[in-house]
Scaffold this active site. Sequence first.
Site, PDB file in Angstrom:
ATOM      1  CE  LYS A  56      -2.990   2.919   2.590  1.00 53.33           C
ATOM      2  NZ  LYS A  56      -3.452   3.191   4.047  1.00 53.33           N
ATOM      3  N   GLY A  87      -8.032   9.296  10.054  1.00 51.29           N
ATOM      4  CA  GLY A  87      -8.273   9.326  11.408  1.00 51.29           C
ATOM      5  C   GLY A  87      -9.435  10.415  11.945  1.00 51.29           C
ATOM      6  CB  ALA A 122      -8.261   7.897   4.933  1.00 48.02           C
ATOM      7  N   GLY A 123     -10.879   8.154   6.676  1.00 47.82           N
ATOM      8  CA  GLY A 123     -12.026   9.114   7.232  1.00 47.82           C
ATOM      9  C   GLY A 123     -13.167   8.197   7.640  1.00 47.82           C
TER      10      GLY A 123
END
Length: 260
Positions: A101, A162, A188-189
Site C-alpha cells: 500500500k 483518522g 481513510a476517514g
Amino acid sequence: MRKDPLVIAGREYQSRLLVGTGKYKDFAETRAAIDAAGAEIVTVALRRMNLGQSKDAPNLLEFLPADRFTILPNTAGCYTAEDAVRTCRLARELGDWKLVKLEVIGDPQTLYPDMRQTYDAAKTLIAEGFEVMVYSVDDPVACKTFAEMGCVAVMPLAAPIGSGLGIRNPYNLRIILEQATVPILVDAGVGTASDVAVALELGCDGVLLNTAIAAAKDPILMAEAMRQGVEAGRKAFLAGRMPRKLYASASSPVDGLFFE
C-alpha cells in the site's frame, strides 16, 4: 450470499474489509479486532511496526501468521517518493512481500497525499515488479491516472485520515467508480459502520480502515459492526436500490378496496 469475491492482483478474498494494526493497546487486542472484523488483508506500517526488523521487540507476525492473513506493508510516515520506495524494498527483503500500500504524505496536519511524490513512487515501484495499492485524493483524474499506469487498486480517501468524518464527497466517488478499471477501495476517514455501508452501497469494492475500530470504546464490538456494515452495503449494491422519487407512491394496492 452468492459467490462474490474481492479480486486484487489476481487473488480472491472473501472479505471486503481491510484493516490496519495501529493504535491498539497491544498485539492481542489487534488480533482480536481483526478476527472480529473478518479481515483477510491486514496492512502494517513498516516504519512503526516490527515485522522482523528488530530482534529485541515483539514481532507482529507472531500474532498474524502469513498462512492465514495477507500482510499488506504500507509506507505510512513517508513524505518523499524516495522514502516510500525504500520502505517497499525493505518489505520485499523482510517477507518477500510485493503487494504494497503506497502512501506519500504531503501535509502533516491533514495527512493528505502528495500526488506528485505518490505518482513518482508508483512509477518506480511498478517498474520494479511491485503490486501497488495506492492511497489517493478523491480526484477522478488522479484515480484514473493511477489505474492506467498499472496500480492494482486505487484507494481514494473519504475524509482525512483518522478524522471519522465519513464520506464527504460521494459524487466524486461515483465518477471514480464509473470509470474504474481496477478495484476502488475507500481508504481513510470512515468513522462508523454506516459510513462503511454507504461506501459499499455506492459500489466501492471495499474499505480499508484502522482508527474507526481502534479508537472505539469497544474495538471488538466495533469491528463486528464494521464487518456487518460491509456485508449489508455490498448486498444493497448488488440488489439495486429503488429509485428516489419526489412524491409518495403507495405500497398497498388501490383497487378492490373493501369499502368500494
